[in-house]
Scaffold this motif. Sequence first.
Motif, short mmCIF file in Angstrom:
data_model
loop_
_atom_site.label_atom_id
_atom_site.label_comp_id
_atom_site.label_asym_id
_atom_site.label_seq_id
_atom_site.Cartn_x
_atom_site.Cartn_y
_atom_site.Cartn_z
N ASP A 138 0.82 -1.20 0.00
CA ASP A 138 0.00 0.00 0.00
C ASP A 138 0.86 1.26 0.00
O ASP A 138 0.49 2.28 -0.60
N ARG A 141 3.65 1.71 -3.81
CA ARG A 141 3.04 1.68 -5.14
C ARG A 141 4.07 1.97 -6.23
O ARG A 141 3.91 1.55 -7.37
N LEU A 144 5.24 -1.30 -7.56
CA LEU A 144 4.32 -1.90 -8.52
C LEU A 144 4.56 -1.34 -9.91
O LEU A 144 4.59 -2.08 -10.90
N GLU A 145 4.73 -0.04 -9.99
CA GLU A 145 4.95 0.61 -11.29
C GLU A 145 6.25 0.12 -11.93
O GLU A 145 6.29 -0.21 -13.12
N LEU A 183 -6.07 -2.48 -5.54
CA LEU A 183 -4.84 -1.73 -5.30
C LEU A 183 -4.00 -1.67 -6.56
O LEU A 183 -3.50 -0.61 -6.95
N THR A 187 -3.26 1.62 -9.10
CA THR A 187 -1.90 2.14 -9.14
C THR A 187 -1.39 2.25 -10.57
O THR A 187 -0.78 3.25 -10.95
#
Length: 303
Positions: A138, A141, A144-145, A183, A187
């Motif tokens: 959380d 992020r 994640l990118e 999530l 994102t």
Amino acid sequence: MLAATVAEGSRAVTGPAAPGSAVSLDPRVANWAAQQAEWRAADARLEQLLRIQGPHQPDVDTLMASIPRELLATPPRRLSRPAWDASVLNSAVGRGPSDRPMVALTIDDGAVSLDETLKVIREQGAGATFFLTGKYLDRRRDFLERALDTPGVEIGNHTWNHSDLPGLSDARVAEEIRRFEELLAGTVRGATSAPYLRPPGGAKSDRVVSIAAAMGYRTILWNISGDAGSVPPSELVDLYLRQIDRRQAVIDGKPAYQGAWGSIILLHFRPGTCSALPDLIRGIRARGMEPVALSTLYEDGRT
């Protein structure tokens, strides 16, 4: 006459044992004993193969020379996820298609060593599927990118809270899966973790598999693992590669690893695992296989 006590489910049963009679075992004990016997037999085969080959495995340069050049020269590419129908989604799997010299790297959780692990995957030019847990991501992020911007890397669903799914209600199981997906999609535009679900701890039931399938996910387990315990990093590479070597054979006097093709390897985001990962990737390639993401393993309609 001695009394024999056996486990029947969770209930202990006591009674006289006939001389020489076999005592039924708890199914879990029987499964464990069968697995140990299978591994002892595999170790014996491996030792026999090593005697045929000589006192040592062929050196890395010799094995690398046998790998098709195009396999090593092709960088990871953008991934296209499989579009499985309901019958496939409802079948949990612990090993992938074994028709090509590939194994899937799957890396779980995501509380620590995220950046370091991604860096290793990038530098090695390998592929991997990251099964990430929402509560750890959380505030990361950005990771994640960057992960989704790395060729050959994809993200699977490891739930939001890392809960034991069989112990939850239907609604809670669905919420655990959906919350992580939201999530990820919130994102990176257009991103999804489907169709891959890794239940925490590998804990599953027919009900959990069915709920996941209805949401577009297939339950993905593994057949090679080893870093979830207390094995020191210095021994991790040998532990993983020995599991691969157990599946080898000798064909025309040379080691062949077709028995390991399609394996799904379980790793975790941990400092020790990260330090062992480069040598593990090199060891896999030295055995003529490429570490890839699940979508590469299952590409072109494979199930």
